[in-house]
Design a protein around this motif. Structure first.
Motif, PDB file in Angstrom:
ATOM      1  N   LYS A 176      -9.667   3.555   3.222  1.00 27.54           N
ATOM      2  CA  LYS A 176      -9.343   2.476   2.276  1.00 27.54           C
ATOM      3  C   LYS A 176      -8.236   1.584   2.824  1.00 27.54           C
ATOM      4  O   LYS A 176      -8.245   0.375   2.607  1.00 27.54           O
ATOM      5  CB  LYS A 176      -8.938   3.071   0.927  1.00 27.54           C
ATOM      6  N   VAL A 177      -7.301   2.177   3.536  1.00 26.37           N
ATOM      7  CA  VAL A 177      -6.234   1.399   4.164  1.00 26.37           C
ATOM      8  C   VAL A 177      -6.809   0.503   5.253  1.00 26.37           C
ATOM      9  O   VAL A 177      -6.485  -0.693   5.346  1.00 26.37           O
ATOM     10  CB  VAL A 177      -5.143   2.333   4.739  1.00 26.37           C
ATOM     11  N   TYR A 227       1.558   4.439   3.935  1.00 24.24           N
ATOM     12  CA  TYR A 227       0.159   4.840   4.057  1.00 24.24           C
ATOM     13  C   TYR A 227      -0.136   5.605   5.338  1.00 24.24           C
ATOM     14  O   TYR A 227       0.683   5.696   6.253  1.00 24.24           O
ATOM     15  CB  TYR A 227      -0.738   3.603   3.989  1.00 24.24           C
ATOM     16  N   SER A 277      -9.424  -6.768   5.560  1.00 24.43           N
ATOM     17  CA  SER A 277      -9.539  -7.858   4.585  1.00 24.43           C
ATOM     18  C   SER A 277      -8.335  -8.791   4.677  1.00 24.43           C
ATOM     19  O   SER A 277      -8.481 -10.016   4.601  1.00 24.43           O
ATOM     20  CB  SER A 277      -9.652  -7.296   3.165  1.00 24.43           C
ATOM     21  N   GLN A 278      -7.153  -8.213   4.858  1.00 31.71           N
ATOM     22  CA  GLN A 278      -5.951  -9.041   4.966  1.00 31.71           C
ATOM     23  C   GLN A 278      -5.951  -9.855   6.260  1.00 31.71           C
ATOM     24  O   GLN A 278      -5.568 -11.037   6.266  1.00 31.71           O
ATOM     25  CB  GLN A 278      -4.703  -8.163   4.895  1.00 31.71           C
ATOM     26  N   LEU A 336       0.811  -1.222   0.000  1.00 32.40           N
ATOM     27  CA  LEU A 336       0.000   0.000   0.000  1.00 32.40           C
ATOM     28  C   LEU A 336       0.843   1.270   0.000  1.00 32.40           C
ATOM     29  O   LEU A 336       0.295   2.372   0.006  1.00 32.40           O
ATOM     30  CB  LEU A 336      -0.927   0.010   1.224  1.00 32.40           C
ATOM     31  N   GLU A 387      -9.796  -0.651   5.498  1.00 32.54           N
ATOM     32  CA  GLU A 387     -10.578  -1.724   4.881  1.00 32.54           C
ATOM     33  C   GLU A 387      -9.657  -2.803   4.318  1.00 32.54           C
ATOM     34  O   GLU A 387      -9.927  -4.005   4.464  1.00 32.54           O
ATOM     35  CB  GLU A 387     -11.466  -1.142   3.778  1.00 32.54           C
ATOM     36  N   SER A 388      -8.582  -2.385   3.677  1.00 31.35           N
ATOM     37  CA  SER A 388      -7.613  -3.352   3.158  1.00 31.35           C
ATOM     38  C   SER A 388      -7.001  -4.172   4.288  1.00 31.35           C
ATOM     39  O   SER A 388      -6.850  -5.393   4.174  1.00 31.35           O
ATOM     40  CB  SER A 388      -6.510  -2.628   2.382  1.00 31.35           C
ATOM     41  N   HIS A 389      -6.669  -3.510   5.389  1.00 24.50           N
ATOM     42  CA  HIS A 389      -6.069  -4.214   6.514  1.00 24.50           C
ATOM     43  C   HIS A 389      -7.019  -5.256   7.092  1.00 24.50           C
ATOM     44  O   HIS A 389      -6.606  -6.380   7.410  1.00 24.50           O
ATOM     45  CB  HIS A 389      -5.663  -3.213   7.591  1.00 24.50           C
ATOM     46  N   GLU A 420       1.661  -8.206   6.869  1.00 22.27           N
ATOM     47  CA  GLU A 420       0.974  -7.417   5.846  1.00 22.27           C
ATOM     48  C   GLU A 420       1.696  -7.572   4.506  1.00 22.27           C
ATOM     49  O   GLU A 420       2.910  -7.801   4.457  1.00 22.27           O
ATOM     50  CB  GLU A 420       0.944  -5.946   6.262  1.00 22.27           C
ATOM     51  N   LYS A 421       0.963  -7.403   3.425  1.00 21.99           N
ATOM     52  CA  LYS A 421       1.538  -7.572   2.090  1.00 21.99           C
ATOM     53  C   LYS A 421       2.684  -6.584   1.853  1.00 21.99           C
ATOM     54  O   LYS A 421       2.550  -5.389   2.105  1.00 21.99           O
ATOM     55  CB  LYS A 421       0.460  -7.373   1.025  1.00 21.99           C
ATOM     56  N   ASP A 474       1.107 -12.037  -0.413  1.00 19.20           N
ATOM     57  CA  ASP A 474       0.204 -12.549   0.630  1.00 19.20           C
ATOM     58  C   ASP A 474       0.718 -13.833   1.281  1.00 19.20           C
ATOM     59  O   ASP A 474      -0.026 -14.519   1.988  1.00 19.20           O
ATOM     60  CB  ASP A 474      -1.190 -12.788   0.052  1.00 19.20           C
TER      61      ASP A 474
END
Length: 442
Positions: free
Chosen positions: A154-155, A148, A161-162, A145, A157-159, A399-400, A420
Motif C-alpha cells: 500500500k505504501v 512506514y 501515485s504521488q 503515511l 502504491e501511494s508513492h 512526499e506528503k 501535496d
C-alpha cells in the motif's frame, strides 16, 4: 528649500530601509555565504501547459528521446477523473530502506542513530543515541503515511501515485547489491521487483542509483551492471535513455563515484578498458557525482557519460552551488557530457546530524525550491533530477508530510500549504521545463 531637502532625505531613508528588508528576506533563499545570485522564479511558472487529449491506447512514447522534441519525453493520458502528463526528463531520487514493526518486526531507519561529529569536542556538545519511533523519528518532518515500511504494498502504491501526481517520469532507485545494505539498514534488493511492477502500473520508469558499499570496485561494478540488466532489462519499467547519436541505453547514476580513481573507472568505461562494457550488451549511460571542482576532470578521464550534483543544499559543495552550474554545463558541452543538475525543496538533516545546522536551507513555503528549479532551467539541461522523493533524514523529501507534535518533538510541516504542495510545485515546473525545451529546440 530646507523642508524639501528634509522630505528628500526621509524618502531616501525609507527607500533604503525597504531595499534592506527585501534583501534580508531574499537571504533565506540562499546560503549565508551568498553562493546563489538567482532571484526566486516566482513569475516563471505562469499558467500550466495545455495538455494534449489522447487516449492511453493511442500513446506511443519512448523515454529518453530528449533530442527529438518534448512530445517524445512524456506520456499524456486522459482518464475519467483528470487529464495529466508525466515527463521522462524529470528524474526523482527514491529510497527503499524504511521498515516498521508491522512488516519488518522492527523499525528500520526511522530509528536512525544521531551521527557524532568527527571532532570529539564538538560531538560532546550535541545529543547522542538513537530515535524512538513512532513518536520520535529520524526526520525533522513527519510523513503523512507515518513511519512506514518500504515493504508495504500500500505504501508503494501511494508513492507511485504521488510521483505520478508530481509528473516525474523516472524513479531513481537507491540500490545495493543482493545481501548488501547501508550502515543503518538491511538489504532491500529483493524489493526491487515490487518497485518495478508498481512503477509500471503508473507508467513510471526506473533507473538505478548505485550506492557505495564496502569493496565497490570497477570489477564489482561490472558485475552489478550485468546483474541489473540481466534481471530487470526486459521489464517494462526499466529506463533507457536515447542519446543525441540515437543510441538507446540504460542510464545509471553512480553515487560517490570519486571514491574510485579514474584509472580504475577507465577499465570499465573506456573502449580499451580490460573489462570494458562499451559496445557490449551491458553498455550504458553512466553519470558520476561532482562534489569538488577537480572532479569534473576525473569524471572525464574515467570515461563517464555525464555529471550530476545530487545535494539539495545550495552552497554545500562546488557541484551543488547554483552559481557554478553554468560553468559545469559549459565544461560538459565542450566534452560531450550530460549535465544533470539536482534540485531540492530544502535541506535539514539535524535529526541525524545535530551539529550540521549551518547547512540547513529553509523551504520558505516553496520559494527555495523554485529558486533551485529556475537555476537548473537557466542552464538548459536535458534532464533535471529531484532530491528527493523520500530522503526524510535530510529533509529533502517532496512526499506528503503532515503537522505533528508529540511530548518530545515538534515537527516541521508544509503549512500554510497542503501536504501535496511540493508534488504540485514539481508538476508545475515539470510542465514548464518541457514547454521551455520546446522553445530551445526551435
Amino acid at each position: 528649500m530646507t523642508r524639501l531637502r528634509r522630505k528628500a532625505l526621509v524618502a531616501l531613508f525609507l527607500f533604503t530601509l525597504f531595499i534592506f528588508g527585501a534583501m534580508m528576506g531574499l537571504r533565506t533563499l540562499k546560503p549565508s555565504d551568498g553562493f546563489s545570485d538567482l532571484a526566486p522564479g516566482m513569475d516563471f511558472i505562469g499558467e500550466r501547459t495545455d495538455r494534449r487529449q489522447l487516449d492511453v491506447k493511442d500513446v506511443v512514447a519512448s523515454p529518453g528521446q530528449f533530442h527529438m522534441g518534448s512530445s517524445d519525453t512524456k506520456v499524456v493520458f486522459t482518464k475519467s477523473d483528470r487529464d495529466y502528463s508525466i515527463f521522462y526528463d524529470v528524474h526523482i531520487f527514491y529510497y527503499l530502506w524504511y521498515g516498521s514493526p508491522s512488516m519488518d518486526n522492527k523499525y528500520i531507519h526511522w530509528d536512525h542513530v544521531l551521527v557524532p561529529h568527527w571532532d570529539p569536542k564538538i560531538a560532546a556538545s550535541h545529543a547522542q543515541g538513537k530515535h524512538a519511533p513512532p513518536e520520535d523519528i529520524a526526520s525533522s518532518f513527519y510523513p503523512e503515511l507515518g513511519p512506514y515500511s518500504s515493504r508495504d504494498p500500500k505504501v508503494l502504491e501511494s508513492h507511485m501515485s504521488q510521483i505520478e501526481e508530481a509528473a516525474a517520469g523516472v524513479l531513481v532507485l537507491s540500490w545495493y547489491p543482493p545481501g548488501v545494505a547501508d550502515d543503518h539498514g538491511e538489504p532491500t534488493e529483493d524489493l526491487v521487483p515490487a518497485v518495478m511492477d508498481a512503477a509500471h502500473r503508473h507508467s513510471i520508469k526506473v533507473a538505478f542509483h548505485i550506492q557505495p558499499y564496502k569493496g565497490r570496485t570497477d570489477q564489482s561494478m561490472h558485475d552489478n551492471i550485468k546483474y541489473i540488466i540481466d534481471k530487470y532489462g526486459k521489464h517494462g519499467a526499466f529506463y533507457r535513455f536515447r542519446s543525441s547519436t540515437g543510441q538507446v541505453l540504460p542510464l545509471f547514476y553512480v553515487y560517490d563515484s570519486y571514491l574510485t580513481p579514474p584509472e580504475s573507472w577507465a577499465e570499465l568505461l573506456t573502449t580499451k578498458g580490460s573489462h570494458s562494457v562499451r559496445g557490449t550488451p551491458y553498455d550504458g549511460v553512466f553519470v558520476a557525482l561532482i562534489v569538488e571542482e577537480r572532479h569534473k576532470h576525473d569524471i572525464q578521464a574515467s570515461g563517464f557519460d555525464g555529471i550530476y550534483t545530487y545535494f539539495a543544499s545550495n552552497g554545500f559543495s562546488f557541484g551543488s552551488s547554483h552559481q557554478n552550474w553554468k560553468a559545469i554545463k559549459s565544461f560538459c558541452d565542450a566534452n560531450n557530457l550530460l549535465f544533470i543538475p539536482s534540485v531540492g525543496p530544502g535541506y535539514v538533516d539535524t535529526a541525524v546530524r545535530p551539529w550540521n545546522n549551518h547547512n540547513t536551507r529553509n523551504r520558505v513555503n516553496g520559494r527555495y525550491y523554485e529558486t533551485s528549479l529556475q537555476a537548473a532551467l537557466s542552464v538548459r539541461p536535458e534532464i533535471i533530477t529531484i532530491t528527493s522523493f523520500n530522503q526524510w533524514h535530510e529533509g529533502t523529501q517532496i512526499e506528503k508530510a503532515v503537522p505533528r507534535k508529540t511530548v518530545t518533538r515538534l515537527y516541521l510541516d508544509y503549512q500554510p500549504n497542503q501536504p501535496d504542495h511540493y508534488l504540485e510545485l514539481t508538476r508545475q515546473w515539470a510542465e514548464n521545463f518541457n514547454k521551455e525545451k520546446d522553445k530551445w529546440l526551435m
